[in-house]
Write a protein that holds these residues in place. Structure first.
Motif, short mmCIF file in Angstrom:
data_model
loop_
_atom_site.label_atom_id
_atom_site.label_comp_id
_atom_site.label_asym_id
_atom_site.label_seq_id
_atom_site.Cartn_x
_atom_site.Cartn_y
_atom_site.Cartn_z
N PRO A 96 0.83 -1.20 0.00
CA PRO A 96 0.00 0.00 0.00
C PRO A 96 0.87 1.26 0.00
N ASP A 97 0.35 2.34 -0.58
CA ASP A 97 1.09 3.62 -0.59
C ASP A 97 1.51 4.02 0.82
N GLU A 98 0.65 3.71 1.78
CA GLU A 98 0.95 4.14 3.16
C GLU A 98 2.21 3.47 3.71
N ALA A 99 2.54 2.29 3.20
CA ALA A 99 3.78 1.64 3.64
C ALA A 99 4.97 2.48 3.18
N MET A 100 4.88 3.00 1.96
CA MET A 100 5.95 3.84 1.42
C MET A 100 6.08 5.14 2.21
N VAL A 101 4.93 5.70 2.58
CA VAL A 101 4.94 6.95 3.35
C VAL A 101 5.64 6.72 4.70
N LEU A 102 5.27 5.63 5.36
CA LEU A 102 5.88 5.35 6.67
C LEU A 102 7.36 5.03 6.51
N ALA A 103 7.72 4.31 5.45
CA ALA A 103 9.14 3.99 5.22
C ALA A 103 9.93 5.29 5.03
N TRP A 107 12.02 5.18 8.37
CA TRP A 107 13.09 4.21 8.13
C TRP A 107 14.35 4.87 7.64
N PRO A 108 15.54 4.33 7.92
CA PRO A 108 15.73 3.24 8.87
C PRO A 108 15.39 3.71 10.29
N GLY A 109 14.68 2.87 11.03
CA GLY A 109 14.27 3.29 12.36
C GLY A 109 13.39 2.27 13.05
N PRO A 110 12.97 2.61 14.29
CA PRO A 110 12.30 1.62 15.16
C PRO A 110 10.82 1.43 14.87
N LEU A 111 10.47 1.18 13.60
CA LEU A 111 9.08 0.93 13.21
C LEU A 111 9.01 -0.35 12.39
N THR A 112 8.07 -1.23 12.75
CA THR A 112 7.82 -2.47 12.00
C THR A 112 6.44 -2.39 11.39
N MET A 113 6.34 -2.76 10.10
CA MET A 113 5.04 -2.75 9.43
C MET A 113 4.58 -4.16 9.14
N VAL A 114 3.31 -4.45 9.41
CA VAL A 114 2.72 -5.74 9.06
C VAL A 114 1.97 -5.58 7.74
N LEU A 115 2.33 -6.41 6.75
CA LEU A 115 1.78 -6.31 5.40
C LEU A 115 1.41 -7.72 4.90
N PRO A 116 0.60 -7.82 3.84
CA PRO A 116 0.27 -9.15 3.30
C PRO A 116 1.53 -9.81 2.76
N LYS A 117 1.77 -11.06 3.08
CA LYS A 117 3.03 -11.69 2.68
C LYS A 117 2.95 -12.26 1.27
N SER A 118 4.10 -12.35 0.60
CA SER A 118 4.16 -13.00 -0.71
C SER A 118 4.43 -14.49 -0.49
N PHE A 119 4.33 -15.27 -1.58
CA PHE A 119 4.56 -16.72 -1.48
C PHE A 119 6.02 -17.03 -1.16
#
Ligand code: TXA
Ligand code: MG
Length: 364
Positions: A96-103, A107-119
């Motif tokens: 999602p675009d919001e993942a890019m915004v948060l990155a 980032w680099p920094g103390p934030l972890t994002m949960v996203l749909p995983k690939s195979f």
């Protein structure tokens, strides 16, 4: 197993790149560690939050070894560490675009994002979940290790399960010597508590684990509301929680199980019984002195954890190291002063302190 321990003279935030001038020995240690990772072995390494116990995130056997080395339940998924945002496209089925915004913001920094995983991400790494937790740590040693390995590195905190997370190289040696082939000993961790986890897979972003990056900061970066997993608030009642800008912070009495599986475990338990005192700072200080004197009169030793008012970042940096020190000294009782939970960083530190004390809180 023989554990090679290598101490770095240079580590620094990645944001301070150009890279440090590694000595030849440092670079060779990084290359050796990267080779171990590529061969499916484990390496402990520093990050700005806590030390990680790393293995190739794409190799189910390596991920399996992590659970075994830590003695960790296998339903508790691992965080995948990356050094480049291109990895989103290898690890996630959707970005999602919001993942890019948060990155870009954190980032680099103390934030972890949960996203749909690939195979490509094995089920062992994610504890069988359809989502993957991703973080870009802010440590030059971690950055080089990930780059040189050429693979994303799955890493939980590098403690034995149930011990406080390691924030100094010697904590890793203490817990993991003889269990893994290599420990990279870098700087003491500047943040000191684990990363904030934000889940971006639902309609509204949700904080699954509080950290030094606050819900308010995430909400500001995204320009919309962020919720806090209600399960996080339960044991903070009736002590009150932050009420930042438009965030949903109302606790629920019967909250469901936490959405980050790891948050249900007791964690961080020091050996001695621990009590948290909460109230006006002067009252708390006096009460702790009284309790300490009382314990000593009974022939017991007591350790005190008391941070200055509003020194939230210092508290985060030192809490785990202080708890470990008390274990090492073999104190009989631990008395701690609560931090102000109306501050979001205070809330994050208290999340750990309350767990350490088994939610044993006395109002003064
Ligand atoms: O700061 C940190 O995040 C450190 C350093 C090493 O990066 N790592 C860390 O990992 O704290 P660990 O394994 O101790 O904690 C991982 C947490 C657990 O609570 C786990 O349940 C949650 O992240 N988690 C991992 N993957 C998840 C997912 N797909 N969905 C929800 N929660 C997840
Ligand atoms: Mg942990």
């Amino acid at each position: 197993m023989e554990t090679a321990v290598f101490k770095f003279e240079h580590d620094m935030p990645v944001r301070n790149y150009p890279a440090p001038r590694w000595t030849g020995d440092e670079y060779r240690a990084l290359e050796r560690a990267a080779e171990l990772i590529r061969n499916g072995e484990l390496v402990a390494f520093p990050t700005e939050t806590v030390y990680g116990l790393g293995g190739n995130a794409l190799d189910p056997e390596a991920a399996g070894k992590i659970y075994a080395a830590k003695g960790r339940p296998s339903d508790n998924p691992l965080i995948v560490h990356i050094a480049d945002c291109f990895e989103f496209y290898r690890l996630c089925s959707e970005v999602p675009d919001e993942a890019m915004v948060l990155a870009e913001t954190f980032w680099p920094g103390p934030l972890t994002m949960v996203l749909p995983k690939s195979f490509k991400v094995p089920d062992v790494t994610t504890g069988g979940l359809g989502t993957v937790a991703i973080r870009m740590p802010n440590s030059a040693v971690a950055y080089e290790l990930i780059q040189l390995s050429g693979v994303p590195i799955a890493a939980p905190s590098a403690n034995l399960s149930g011990r406080p997370s390691p924030t100094r190289g010697d904590h890793c040696v203490r817990d993991l010597d003889g269990r893994i082939p290599m420990i990279l000993w870098g700087e003491d961790c500047k943040v000191g508590i684990e990363s904030t986890i934000v889940d971006l897979t639902e309609e509204t972003p949700a904080i699954l684990r509080p950290g030094i990056i606050t819900p308010t900061a995430i909400s500001k970066a995204l320009g919309r509301e962020v919720i806090i997993d209600p399960a996080l608030l339960v044991n903070h009642k009736p002590y009150g929680v932050a009420d930042g800008d438009g965030l949903l912070l109302e606790g629920e009495k019967d909250a469901p199980a936490p959405r980050a599986p790891g948050m249900k475990y007791r964690h961080y338990a020091p050996k001695a019984p621990m009590t948290i005192f909460q109230g006006e700072p002067d009252d708390v200080r006096r009460r702790i002195e009284t309790e300490k004197a009382k314990a000593e009169a009974e022939g017991l030793t007591a350790g005190v954890i008391l941070f200055s008012d509003d020194a939230f970042e210092e508290a985060a940096r030192n809490l785990f190291a202080d708890l470990r020190k008390m274990d090492d000294e073999g104190v009989d009782r631990i008395f701690a002063g609560a931090l102000k939970q109306s501050d979001e960083r205070g809330f994050a530190v208290m999340n750990r302190m309350l767990k350490s004390a088994g939610y044993n809180v006395i109002d003064v």
